[in-house]
Write a protein that holds these residues in place. Structure first.
Motif, PDB file in Angstrom:
ATOM      1  N   GLU A   5       0.851  -1.185   0.000  1.00 20.39           N
ATOM      2  CA  GLU A   5       0.000   0.000   0.000  1.00 20.39           C
ATOM      3  C   GLU A   5       0.887   1.235   0.000  1.00 20.39           C
ATOM      4  OE1 GLU A   5      -1.968  -0.823   3.639  1.00 20.39           O
ATOM      5  OE2 GLU A   5      -3.237  -2.386   2.762  1.00 20.39           O
ATOM      6  N   ALA A   6       0.406   2.312  -0.569  1.00 22.00           N
ATOM      7  CA  ALA A   6       1.185   3.549  -0.647  1.00 22.00           C
ATOM      8  C   ALA A   6       1.092   4.301   0.681  1.00 22.00           C
ATOM      9  CB  ALA A   6       0.694   4.410  -1.796  1.00 22.00           C
ATOM     10  N   VAL A   7       1.754   3.735   1.684  1.00 22.28           N
ATOM     11  CA  VAL A   7       1.813   4.352   3.008  1.00 22.28           C
ATOM     12  C   VAL A   7       3.276   4.393   3.443  1.00 22.28           C
ATOM     13  CG1 VAL A   7      -0.518   3.667   3.691  1.00 22.28           C
ATOM     14  CG2 VAL A   7       1.369   2.120   4.126  1.00 22.28           C
ATOM     15  N   PRO A   8       3.676   5.371   4.251  1.00 22.84           N
ATOM     16  CA  PRO A   8       5.099   5.499   4.613  1.00 22.84           C
ATOM     17  C   PRO A   8       5.709   4.256   5.257  1.00 22.84           C
ATOM     18  CG  PRO A   8       3.912   7.484   5.207  1.00 22.84           C
ATOM     19  CD  PRO A   8       2.877   6.491   4.760  1.00 22.84           C
ATOM     20  N   GLY A   9       4.964   3.459   5.968  1.00 27.33           N
ATOM     21  CA  GLY A   9       5.524   2.276   6.599  1.00 27.33           C
ATOM     22  C   GLY A   9       5.920   1.190   5.615  1.00 27.33           C
ATOM     23  N   GLN A  10       5.352   1.226   4.403  1.00 29.01           N
ATOM     24  CA  GLN A  10       5.637   0.199   3.405  1.00 29.01           C
ATOM     25  C   GLN A  10       6.414   0.730   2.202  1.00 29.01           C
ATOM     26  OE1 GLN A  10       2.212  -2.088   2.273  1.00 29.01           O
ATOM     27  NE2 GLN A  10       1.392  -2.100   4.340  1.00 29.01           N
ATOM     28  N   THR A  11       6.669   2.023   2.171  1.00 28.62           N
ATOM     29  CA  THR A  11       7.385   2.638   1.048  1.00 28.62           C
ATOM     30  C   THR A  11       8.465   3.552   1.611  1.00 28.62           C
ATOM     31  OG1 THR A  11       5.861   4.517   0.978  1.00 28.62           O
ATOM     32  CG2 THR A  11       5.299   2.617  -0.395  1.00 28.62           C
ATOM     33  N   ASP A  12       9.039   4.376   0.742  1.00 27.94           N
ATOM     34  CA  ASP A  12      10.005   5.362   1.223  1.00 27.94           C
ATOM     35  C   ASP A  12       9.256   6.593   1.748  1.00 27.94           C
ATOM     36  OD1 ASP A  12       9.085   6.482  -1.114  1.00 27.94           O
ATOM     37  OD2 ASP A  12      11.011   6.465  -2.134  1.00 27.94           O
ATOM     38  N   ASP A  13       9.942   7.714   1.860  1.00 27.74           N
ATOM     39  CA  ASP A  13       9.314   8.908   2.418  1.00 27.74           C
ATOM     40  C   ASP A  13       8.365   9.614   1.448  1.00 27.74           C
ATOM     41  OD1 ASP A  13      11.393   9.623   0.787  1.00 27.74           O
ATOM     42  OD2 ASP A  13      12.113  11.251   2.050  1.00 27.74           O
ATOM     43  N   GLU A  14       8.286   9.171   0.211  1.00 23.35           N
ATOM     44  CA  GLU A  14       7.329   9.704  -0.758  1.00 23.35           C
ATOM     45  C   GLU A  14       6.438   8.558  -1.244  1.00 23.35           C
ATOM     46  OE1 GLU A  14       8.642  13.021  -3.492  1.00 23.35           O
ATOM     47  OE2 GLU A  14      10.521  11.935  -3.186  1.00 23.35           O
ATOM     48  N   PRO A  15       5.405   8.182  -0.485  1.00 21.71           N
ATOM     49  CA  PRO A  15       4.630   6.989  -0.822  1.00 21.71           C
ATOM     50  C   PRO A  15       3.823   7.095  -2.115  1.00 21.71           C
ATOM     51  CG  PRO A  15       3.668   8.119   1.058  1.00 21.71           C
ATOM     52  CD  PRO A  15       4.957   8.793   0.754  1.00 21.71           C
ATOM     53  N   PHE A  16       3.513   8.295  -2.591  1.00 22.18           N
ATOM     54  CA  PHE A  16       2.699   8.432  -3.794  1.00 22.18           C
ATOM     55  C   PHE A  16       3.518   8.664  -5.061  1.00 22.18           C
ATOM     56  CE2 PHE A  16      -0.327   9.371  -0.391  1.00 22.18           C
ATOM     57  CZ  PHE A  16      -1.308   8.442  -0.717  1.00 22.18           C
ATOM     58  N   VAL A  17       4.838   8.504  -4.979  1.00 20.94           N
ATOM     59  CA  VAL A  17       5.705   8.604  -6.154  1.00 20.94           C
ATOM     60  C   VAL A  17       6.440   7.279  -6.284  1.00 20.94           C
ATOM     61  CG1 VAL A  17       7.611   9.822  -7.249  1.00 20.94           C
ATOM     62  CG2 VAL A  17       5.998  11.082  -5.830  1.00 20.94           C
ATOM     63  N   THR A  18       6.301   6.633  -7.456  1.00 17.94           N
ATOM     64  CA  THR A  18       6.921   5.328  -7.668  1.00 17.94           C
ATOM     65  C   THR A  18       8.352   5.496  -8.161  1.00 17.94           C
ATOM     66  OG1 THR A  18       6.132   5.198  -9.943  1.00 17.94           O
ATOM     67  CG2 THR A  18       4.681   4.297  -8.238  1.00 17.94           C
ATOM     68  N   ALA A  19       9.044   4.389  -8.337  1.00 22.37           N
ATOM     69  CA  ALA A  19      10.449   4.422  -8.751  1.00 22.37           C
ATOM     70  C   ALA A  19      10.622   5.002 -10.153  1.00 22.37           C
ATOM     71  CB  ALA A  19      11.042   3.020  -8.691  1.00 22.37           C
ATOM     72  N   ASP A  20       9.610   4.882 -11.009  1.00 22.87           N
ATOM     73  CA  ASP A  20       9.721   5.450 -12.360  1.00 22.87           C
ATOM     74  C   ASP A  20       9.103   6.846 -12.446  1.00 22.87           C
ATOM     75  OD1 ASP A  20       7.010   4.850 -12.283  1.00 22.87           O
ATOM     76  OD2 ASP A  20       6.967   3.886 -14.240  1.00 22.87           O
ATOM     77  N   ASN A  21       8.876   7.472 -11.290  1.00 19.35           N
ATOM     78  CA  ASN A  21       8.320   8.827 -11.161  1.00 19.35           C
ATOM     79  C   ASN A  21       6.861   8.930 -11.572  1.00 19.35           C
ATOM     80  OD1 ASN A  21      10.296  10.276  -9.879  1.00 19.35           O
ATOM     81  ND2 ASN A  21      11.361  10.789 -11.769  1.00 19.35           N
TER      82      ASN A  21
END
Length: 160
Positions: free
Chosen positions: A58-74
């Motif tokens: 899920e796009a939440v800070p605990g499961q992603t980096d500090d920008e949960p709504f931006v993916t690795a390909d921007n």
């Protein structure tokens, strides 16, 4: 002597050739000479099938980096995202920058998770470097999905 009230320019020579006037409606109309062809999804010849472990993120800070709504390909994840969006993350060992076959933007057929979640996904994100031969399906927290499925098959597809 009086000057004329209105000045008129001398007559210009008439245009030669055919002149077509286009109405505003005709200028904005799309050409009807070509028909849209429906794109079909097909497997890329000689594309390997990979067996991976599938999980949900899920796009939440605990499961992603500090920008949960931006993916690795921007790509930007919209606030009302869910599994219908069909976005996924792959472990780094499967992505081209780290020696794999897949790259961001590729479409991948996924089979073996569940009837609801099997289908064609687009790769937009990558997982933490500690994961190997894994994929994550993007889901919204309100969907209450908790999946950890081994033996899921993925294969690159193309739109023709």
């Amino acid at each position: 002597m009086t000057s004329p009230l209105f000045y008129s320019a001398p007559a210009t020579p008439k245009a030669t050739g055919l002149v077509k006037l286009i109405s505003p409606l005709e200028a904005t109309r799309r050409p009807t000479t070509t028909r849209r062809e429906k794109k079909t999804k097909s497997f890329i010849p000689h594309s390997l099938k990979y067996t991976v472990t599938a999980t949900i993120y899920e796009a939440v800070p605990g499961q992603t980096d500090d920008e949960p709504f931006v993916t690795a390909d921007n790509s930007h994840i919209k606030p009302h995202y869910g599994t219908k969006k069909r976005w996924m993350a792959l472990s780094r060992d499967l992505l081209k920058p780290w020696g794999g076959e897949f790259q961001f933007g590729d479409t991948v057929r996924v089979t073996g998770i569940s009837a609801k979640l099997d289908g064609v996904y687009t790769i937009h994100d990558t997982m933490n470097k500690r994961h190997h031969h894994c994929m994550d399906v993007l889901a919204h927290p309100s969907e209450n999905l908790d999946i950890f499925t081994k033996g899921v098959k993925i294969q690159k597809v193309t739109l023709e």
